[in-house]
Design a protein around this motif. Structure first.
Motif, short mmCIF file in Angstrom:
data_model
loop_
_atom_site.label_atom_id
_atom_site.label_comp_id
_atom_site.label_asym_id
_atom_site.label_seq_id
_atom_site.Cartn_x
_atom_site.Cartn_y
_atom_site.Cartn_z
N THR A 39 48.96 27.93 35.69
CA THR A 39 48.37 26.97 34.76
C THR A 39 47.24 27.59 33.94
O THR A 39 46.53 28.48 34.40
N THR A 48 44.02 26.10 31.99
CA THR A 48 43.23 24.89 31.77
C THR A 48 42.15 25.20 30.75
O THR A 48 41.30 26.06 30.98
N ARG A 98 41.75 20.58 30.10
CA ARG A 98 43.12 20.11 29.86
C ARG A 98 44.14 21.17 30.22
O ARG A 98 43.99 22.35 29.87
N ASP A 99 45.17 20.75 30.92
CA ASP A 99 46.28 21.65 31.25
C ASP A 99 47.07 21.89 29.96
O ASP A 99 47.67 20.97 29.42
N THR A 100 47.07 23.14 29.48
CA THR A 100 47.65 23.39 28.15
C THR A 100 49.17 23.18 28.13
O THR A 100 49.75 23.00 27.06
N ALA A 101 49.80 23.17 29.30
CA ALA A 101 51.25 22.94 29.35
C ALA A 101 51.60 21.53 28.87
O ALA A 101 52.72 21.27 28.44
N THR A 102 50.62 20.63 28.94
CA THR A 102 50.89 19.23 28.58
C THR A 102 50.60 18.94 27.10
O THR A 102 50.80 17.82 26.64
N LEU A 103 50.10 19.95 26.37
CA LEU A 103 49.69 19.70 24.99
C LEU A 103 50.88 19.66 24.04
O LEU A 103 51.77 20.50 24.13
N SER A 104 50.85 18.70 23.14
CA SER A 104 51.87 18.66 22.08
C SER A 104 51.47 19.67 21.01
O SER A 104 50.35 20.18 21.00
N GLU A 163 48.43 18.49 19.21
CA GLU A 163 47.21 18.62 20.04
C GLU A 163 46.75 20.09 20.06
O GLU A 163 45.56 20.37 19.99
#
Ligand SMILES: Nc1ncnc2c1ncn2[C@@H]1O[C@H](COP(=O)(O)OP(=O)(O)OP(=O)(O)O)[C@@H](O)[C@H]1O
Ligand SMILES: [Mg+2]
Length: 286
Positions: A80, A82, A86-92, A95
């Protein structure tokens, strides 16, 4: 800078790591190979981390993962990243676009290639402030001139209207650093940012980066072939070889008591070029 525009930047609790990389693997789907294996580190405001290692060891690919700009067919396949909580894997995608520049930013080698040759450098900087921070034209120009002063460009009103070809490599790198810090990022990556510059200019730019790190409380990541650069700037060092981290820790420890043969080899090469002048003895820093 005097702006009240709402910031797109994410926030970080005081004293916390602004960027945390935990067990990250970067996979190359084109060649079905692991490009970077299990890398972990943290950076905090006002601190600097150095990444050294031979050509092709994965330094730039690591930085591109941190910036969310991996080349096509490369992927963070494990671990991960971060960024500001924010966990960057979850960013659109949008974003990521909002975070780049405002939370994490970078300067690379060859500054001229990042500028439009047919627009004065000041206007290009002002455009960043207009687009990313919503500043009106006049405020953007005034703030650009302040930015140029911040990166120690003399006569910023004059330089504002100069074209990239009119400026030296060192001046262009200052302009790019100004662009990188324009939206007050928390993390700045300098990937071989001084490699192409002559020694005197290189020293000035390193001095500027240190100054910005301290005055703006930036977390700085410095990528360089040159151990002397890292020794001068960084609190911690990470040594990479063929996509693996072979050694990491406080700069004095890694450079004075390297535990890996490869680090010793790198150091032997550099001792011939006078690394000592940049190093403080561990007892002096105790
Ligand atoms: N855009 C790309 N497309 C395909 N492969 C790439 C790309 N960028 C890097 N690579 C590959 O990824 C690996 C790591 O490269 P990287 O650029 O991270 O090395 P580096 O440590 O930054 O080297 P240098 O010190 O020369 O800048 C190398 O095998 C390289 O060939
Ligand atoms: Mg590189």
């Amino acid at each position: 800078m005097t702006t009240t525009a709402p910031s797109a930047a994410a926030s970080t609790a005081p004293g916390a790591a602004v960027l945390a990389v935990d067990g990250v693997q970067i996979y190359n789907h084109l060649q079905d190979t692991v490009t970077v294996e299990s890398i972990s580190f943290e950076v905090r405001p006002g601190r600097a981390l150095g990444i050294v290692g031979e050509s092709g060891s994965g330094k730039t690919i690591t930085c591109r993962a941190l910036l969310g700009i991996l080349p096509e067919l490369f992927e963070v396949s494990e671990g991960t990243i971060t960024l500001a909580g924010r966990d960057t894997a979850t960013l659109s995608r949008s974003e990521w676009t909002a975070l780049r520049g405002t939370t994490i930013s970078a300067v690379f080698q060859d500054p001229a290639s990042y500028l439009n040759p047919s627009i004065p450098v000041g206007k290009q900087l002002a455009e960043i402030l207009r687009v990313k921070k919503g500043q009106p034209r006049r405020a953007a120009k005034q703030n650009t001139i302040e930015l140029l002063e911040k990166v120690r460009i003399h006569d910023p009103e004059y330089v504002y209207f100069q074209y990239p070809f009119e400026l030296s490599g060192g001046m262009l790198q200052r302009v790019l650093i100004a662009a990188a810090v324009a939206c007050e990022p928390q993390v700045l990556i300098a990937d071989e940012a001084t490699t192409a510059l002559d020694v005197t200019v290189q020293a000035e730019i390193l001095d500027l980066l240190t100054d910005l790190k301290d005055s703006l409380g930036l977390a700085l990541i410095v990528v360089s072939h040159d151990l002397a650069v890292v020794a001068e700037l960084c609190d911690e060092v990470l040594v990479m070889r063929e996509g693996q981290v072979v050694e990491q820790g406080p700069t004095e420890r890694v450079l004075y008591e390297p535990s890996h043969e490869y680090t010793r080899l790198l150091l032997d090469e550099h001792h011939r070029f006078g690394l000592e002048r940049f190093l403080r003895k561990p007892e002096e820093t105790a």
